[in-house]
Design a protein around this motif. Structure first.
Motif, mmCIF file in Angstrom:
data_model
loop_
_atom_site.group_PDB
_atom_site.id
_atom_site.type_symbol
_atom_site.label_atom_id
_atom_site.label_comp_id
_atom_site.label_asym_id
_atom_site.label_seq_id
_atom_site.Cartn_x
_atom_site.Cartn_y
_atom_site.Cartn_z
ATOM 1 N N GLN A 101 -7.017 -8.212 -4.091
ATOM 2 C CA GLN A 101 -7.306 -7.299 -5.187
ATOM 3 C C GLN A 101 -7.480 -5.905 -4.603
ATOM 4 O OE1 GLN A 101 -9.912 -8.648 -8.508
ATOM 5 N NE2 GLN A 101 -11.248 -6.979 -7.850
ATOM 6 N N VAL A 102 -6.832 -4.912 -5.219
ATOM 7 C CA VAL A 102 -6.842 -3.539 -4.707
ATOM 8 C C VAL A 102 -7.192 -2.598 -5.860
ATOM 9 C CG1 VAL A 102 -5.342 -1.684 -3.870
ATOM 10 C CG2 VAL A 102 -5.208 -3.938 -2.836
ATOM 11 N N SER A 103 -7.882 -1.525 -5.530
ATOM 12 C CA SER A 103 -8.146 -0.490 -6.528
ATOM 13 C C SER A 103 -7.357 0.762 -6.200
ATOM 14 C CB SER A 103 -9.636 -0.142 -6.577
ATOM 15 O OG SER A 103 -10.350 -1.076 -7.350
ATOM 16 N N VAL A 104 -6.841 1.410 -7.242
ATOM 17 C CA VAL A 104 -6.226 2.725 -7.076
ATOM 18 C C VAL A 104 -6.984 3.707 -7.964
ATOM 19 C CG1 VAL A 104 -3.953 1.815 -6.512
ATOM 20 C CG2 VAL A 104 -4.493 2.346 -8.880
ATOM 21 N N THR A 149 -5.887 4.968 -2.659
ATOM 22 C CA THR A 149 -5.909 3.508 -2.763
ATOM 23 C C THR A 149 -7.124 2.982 -2.014
ATOM 24 O OG1 THR A 149 -3.498 3.492 -2.771
ATOM 25 C CG2 THR A 149 -4.579 1.387 -2.379
ATOM 26 N N ALA A 150 -7.797 1.987 -2.583
ATOM 27 C CA ALA A 150 -8.942 1.336 -1.946
ATOM 28 C C ALA A 150 -8.584 -0.125 -1.709
ATOM 29 C CB ALA A 150 -10.186 1.459 -2.808
ATOM 30 N N PRO A 151 -8.058 -0.459 -0.507
ATOM 31 C CA PRO A 151 -7.627 -1.842 -0.260
ATOM 32 C C PRO A 151 -8.770 -2.853 -0.379
ATOM 33 C CG PRO A 151 -6.736 -0.353 1.397
ATOM 34 C CD PRO A 151 -7.760 0.418 0.631
ATOM 35 N N ASN A 152 -9.939 -2.492 0.127
ATOM 36 C CA ASN A 152 -11.078 -3.416 0.110
ATOM 37 C C ASN A 152 -11.781 -3.366 -1.243
ATOM 38 O OD1 ASN A 152 -11.371 -4.505 3.005
ATOM 39 N ND2 ASN A 152 -11.064 -2.305 3.298
ATOM 40 N N ASP A 153 -11.038 -3.695 -2.276
ATOM 41 C CA ASP A 153 -11.544 -3.569 -3.640
ATOM 42 C C ASP A 153 -12.797 -4.403 -3.886
ATOM 43 O OD1 ASP A 153 -10.908 -3.111 -6.770
ATOM 44 O OD2 ASP A 153 -11.377 -5.219 -6.427
ATOM 45 N N TYR A 168 0.823 -1.205 0.000
ATOM 46 C CA TYR A 168 0.000 0.000 0.000
ATOM 47 C C TYR A 168 0.864 1.264 0.000
ATOM 48 C CZ TYR A 168 -3.689 -3.292 1.351
ATOM 49 O OH TYR A 168 -4.563 -4.352 1.398
ATOM 50 N N LYS A 169 1.943 1.236 0.776
ATOM 51 C CA LYS A 169 2.835 2.403 0.839
ATOM 52 C C LYS A 169 3.516 2.631 -0.510
ATOM 53 C CE LYS A 169 3.807 1.965 5.801
ATOM 54 N NZ LYS A 169 4.840 1.634 6.820
ATOM 55 N N ALA A 170 3.978 1.538 -1.131
ATOM 56 C CA ALA A 170 4.662 1.656 -2.428
ATOM 57 C C ALA A 170 3.717 2.198 -3.497
ATOM 58 C CB ALA A 170 5.220 0.303 -2.850
ATOM 59 N N ILE A 171 2.480 1.705 -3.500
ATOM 60 C CA ILE A 171 1.493 2.157 -4.492
ATOM 61 C C ILE A 171 1.166 3.631 -4.296
ATOM 62 C CG2 ILE A 171 -0.904 1.903 -5.239
ATOM 63 C CD1 ILE A 171 -0.604 -1.108 -4.527
ATOM 64 N N ALA A 172 1.049 4.062 -3.024
ATOM 65 C CA ALA A 172 0.705 5.457 -2.731
ATOM 66 C C ALA A 172 1.766 6.425 -3.229
ATOM 67 C CB ALA A 172 0.494 5.633 -1.231
ATOM 68 N N ASN A 173 3.011 5.945 -3.360
ATOM 69 C CA ASN A 173 4.116 6.815 -3.791
ATOM 70 C C ASN A 173 4.250 6.914 -5.305
ATOM 71 O OD1 ASN A 173 4.965 7.533 -1.196
ATOM 72 N ND2 ASN A 173 6.184 5.659 -0.982
ATOM 73 N N VAL A 174 3.434 6.167 -6.052
ATOM 74 C CA VAL A 174 3.494 6.225 -7.511
ATOM 75 C C VAL A 174 2.901 7.556 -7.987
ATOM 76 C CG1 VAL A 174 2.660 5.192 -9.662
ATOM 77 C CG2 VAL A 174 3.404 3.729 -7.783
#
Length: 768
Positions: free
Chosen positions: A595-598, A363-367, A351-357
């Motif tokens: 599965q995650v949504s961004v 980010t929506a973890p509970n996709d 989640y941290k890595a994705i947020a830095n893109v």
């Protein structure tokens, strides 16, 4: 171009006409300009052609100078026939051999005296270091040195005629032709011009057409009188003697000035590329108000083409949004679904890595709960909403507060939603409602906050979001996993799965961990009907994982003991359900996120964001590419031809407006033709002029876009342009620039073709 020697040792003429006739056609009528003219002319002669108006003297001069063609007979230039000449041949002839002095001067009024003389030298390919010295000498010779930097439009008639003579002298050609050179001058100025032409004729052939022979009588070596298109009189020195005298003069001049001979030899050169660029750029700004008009037209074309292109993209995008997907109900074009390439669960580090893109907004973890709407009900209200976690809420509360307890939620909706109307909204907050999970479970929630949804969509049917706590999101996710898993039950070695089994799984707080309470028909799996105390295996399999638990069947429920064992009263609704403990239920269904949504900030930068995520090892699925849309293809079939038609219409509108502006330049281009510049070179100068304006218009357009993007410019129309450019990428700017260049070159070519349909003289007369 010097006189030659024939086989008998005699001289042949520079110009010779044999039975030459010229006719004019107008409205079905044929008029004779000159008829059966026989004439021989040579260097060293100062020939004056006179006659009444309409006698054919100007026509004869135009034929001799190559400004007009002829129909019958033959004209020889240095012994060479010219009846086969085409327009390009006559242009070359004029460039090499003819220096024109016109009655109306035919100077470029927006040029200075220096630039007018320089023009002929540029056309004839003189080098820059030669030009300045030559112009200085010639202007001194005609008495115009002090006016070198004066615009021609500010000169008197006599001064203009001297500039015209200077221009003719600058070419250093063998033939000077002058049509009524003193017609617009006072007697003193006329005398000066006659004397100057006489001096020139010492080593050239000078031909003057005039009504007033007396002004030239003292200097003429030959008088030709025209009447009714024919030569009525021809008095003067014999041609051979004149030719011989001319050669002697030329040779003497050559001995005295070798450098002058060298410059003469360069006169037939071709205009250089740099000179064409120089003239094209000079003409761009020479008449400033015309430049501004052209600039406005091209800016209009830039904005209009951009508007059409971006409108097409906007409509296409809006049509694409009208599609549907059978799985992803909570559609958003800025949403991207991610899975890990090894099919493992997402971790906090992920989640941290994705947020830095770059370009990732949230980010929506509970996709998996995003596409499973839940119902919120009480006795007065029933609405459907898509669940999101409170961590994803980035709006402003309309009223209420943020959730603090497990079952507190925020509800969002559009301003035009029925449930967000003034009459209803106050009744929603701080009340408890029932929500239902995918697997049939239910719980009570309290709406503690209301906010408008971040969407421009409006509907009178509710389509908002409900923001829940992470604990409640876990329960929703368990329900989705349960409802979407294939459950298999193994009892006494026999497995029932899929449609072959009617058993369902439910958590019950009365059941101990490791135990299960099963319906009485399970006993049928055993001889003697004793299932109690035996093992049961429950497996759950879905797209993401497979889990199993082995339990002991602690009790068997019947209609009589059902309420006591489970705490539920509705036996018929629950029959077939296998009740297990919360801990065992969680083991099967309380799993993490596979599965995650961004959500991205800028959809137009989606490709770069997808590439970055894929390089990190994630599998990406942008929802904007998943919609099923039949209307988009139909719209494209209609929109593309319409867009093409509009662009073509813009081209023709621009062409006709630009042509009107350029028509004022037709006289200038006709002068270039009369001075001997070839068609292709005139076309290049026109190209450079329009391309220069195009480039300036495009630079202004880009500067305007930059100011808009930096929010320096504001206004209703400015905001419209700002919305348009959101649909422009770098490649689109490049394509737009290429389209504008092509349009400029096409307009230039089309105008050039219309310009060259007539002779140079014919075009000039039209534009006078």
């Amino acid at each position: 171009m010097e006189t030659g020697v024939d086989g008998t040792g005699g001289y042949y003429a520079v110009i010779q006409l044999k039975n030459v006739s010229k006719y004019y056609y107008s409205k079905g009528m044929i008029a004779s300009g000159i008829s059966k003219v026989n004439l021989t002319l040579n260097i060293g002669e100062f020939v004056v052609i006179t006659g009444e108006s309409g006698s054919g003297k100007s026509t004869l001069l135009n034929v001799i100078s190559g400004l007009d063609s002829y129909e019958d007979g033959e004209m020889y230039i240095n012994g060479e026939e010219t009846s086969h000449y085409v327009a390009a041949d006559f242009e070359e002839y004029r460039k090499k051999y003819i220096g024109n002095i016109f009655q109306n001067f035919n100077l470029v009024n927006s040029y200075t005296v220096y630039q007018n003389v320089e023009l002929i030298l540029l056309i004839n390919g003189y080098k820059k270091d030669e030009i300045k010295k030559r112009i200085t000498d010639i202007l001194r010779r005609v008495g115009m040195s002090e006016f070198a930097n004066t615009k021609v439009s500010k000169l008197s008639g006599g001064q203009k005629q001297r500039v015209s003579i200077a221009r003719a002298l600058a070419k250093d050609t063998d033939i000077i032709v002058a049509d009524e050179p003193t017609g617009n001058l006072d007697s003193e100025s006329a005398e000066g011009i006659a004397r100057l032409l006489s001096e020139i004729s010492k080593d050239k052939l000078v031909i003057v057409v005039t009504h007033n022979y007396e002004q030239f009588a003292a200097y003429a070596t030959r008088k030709i009188k025209m009447h009714d298109g024919k030569i009525a009189e021809d008095d003067g020195v014999s041609v051979p003697n004149a030719a011989a005298a001319a050669i002697n003069v030329r040779e003497a001049a050559g001995n005295n000035s070798e450098s002058d001979k060298d410059t003469r030899n360069t006169a037939a050169g071709s205009i250089s590329v740099l000179s064409k660029i120089r003239l094209g750029i000079r003409n761009t700004f020479n008449i400033f108000h015309k430049f501004l008009l052209l600039l406005v037209v091209f800016i209009f074309v830039v904005v209009a083409v951009t508007s059409e292109y971006t409108s097409y993209n906007y409509q296409k995008e809006e049509m694409e949004k009208l599609g549907w997907n059978d799985y992803f109900w909570n559609y958003s074009e800025d949403r991207v679904v991610l899975q890990k390439s090894d099919d493992s669960q997402f971790t906090e580090d992920d989640y941290k890595a994705i947020a830095n893109v770059v370009n990732v907004k949230s980010t929506a973890p509970n996709d998996i709960i995003l596409d499973r709407s839940i119902y919120i009900e009480d006795e007065n209200i029933s609405l459907e909403a898509y669940p999101r976690t409170v961590d994803e809420f980035d709006g402003e509360l309309l009223m209420g507060r943020m959730p603090e307890k497990r079952n507190e939620v925020i509800l969002t909706g559009n301003k035009d939603d029925y449930y967000f109307s003034e009459e209803i909204v106050n009744d929603l907050i701080d009340k408890k409602y029932t929500i239902y999970f995918d697997d049939g479970r239910e719980t009570k929630v309290k709406i503690v906050g209301l906010a408008y949804k971040n969407s421009e969509d409006s509907s009178y049917m509710y389509s908002g979001d409900v923001f829940v706590t992470n604990e409640l999101a876990d329960e929703l996710r368990k329900g989705v996993y349960n409802a979407n898993s294939s459950i298999s039950i193994t009892i006494n070695g026999k497995t029932q799965a899929g449609e072959a089994s009617y058993y369902t799984i439910a958590a019950n707080s009365k059941v101990d961990k490791g135990s299960a309470i099963v319906p009485e028909d399970v006993s049928n799996f055993y001889n003697g009907g004793k299932a109690k105390g035996k093992e049961i295996k429950i497996s759950a399999k879905n797209l993401f994982y497979k889990k199993s638990v082995k339990l002991k069947m602690a009790d068997i429920y019947t209609e009589k003991n059902f309420s006591t064992l489970t705490g539920y009263k509705d036996f018929d609704s629950y029959y077939g359900t296998i009740f297990i403990s919360n801990a065992d239920f969680n083991k099967l269904f309380k799993q993490g996120n596979y599965q995650v949504s961004v959500y991205v900030d800028d959809v137009k930068q989606m490709d770069q964001t997808l590439a970055a995520l894929e390089n990190m090892g994630y599998v990406t699925l942008p929802l904007k590419e998943l919609l099923i849309n039949d209307a988009g293809g139909v719209a494209s079939i209609i929109q593309v031809p319409i867009a093409v038609i509009i662009v073509l219409a813009l081209f023709f509108i621009a062409y006709f407006v630009i042509r009107l502006i350029l028509k004022s330049r037709a006289a200038y281009f006709s002068i270039l033709r009369m001075l001997g510049l070839a068609r292709k070179n005139i076309r290049r100068i026109m190209d450079i002029e329009l391309v220069t304006v195009t480039n300036i218009a495009y630079i202004i357009y880009l500067a305007l876009i930059a100011l808009i993007k930096k929010h320096i410019l504001h206004g209703e129309y400015i905001d419209y342009i700002s919305t348009m450019v959101e649909y422009m990428e770098i490649k689109d700017y490049v394509i737009l620039y290429v389209v504008l260049l092509i349009m400029a070159l096409l307009i230039s070519g089309k105008f050039a073709r219309s310009l060259f349909r007539k002779t140079a003289l014919g075009t000039f007369r039209e534009e006078e």
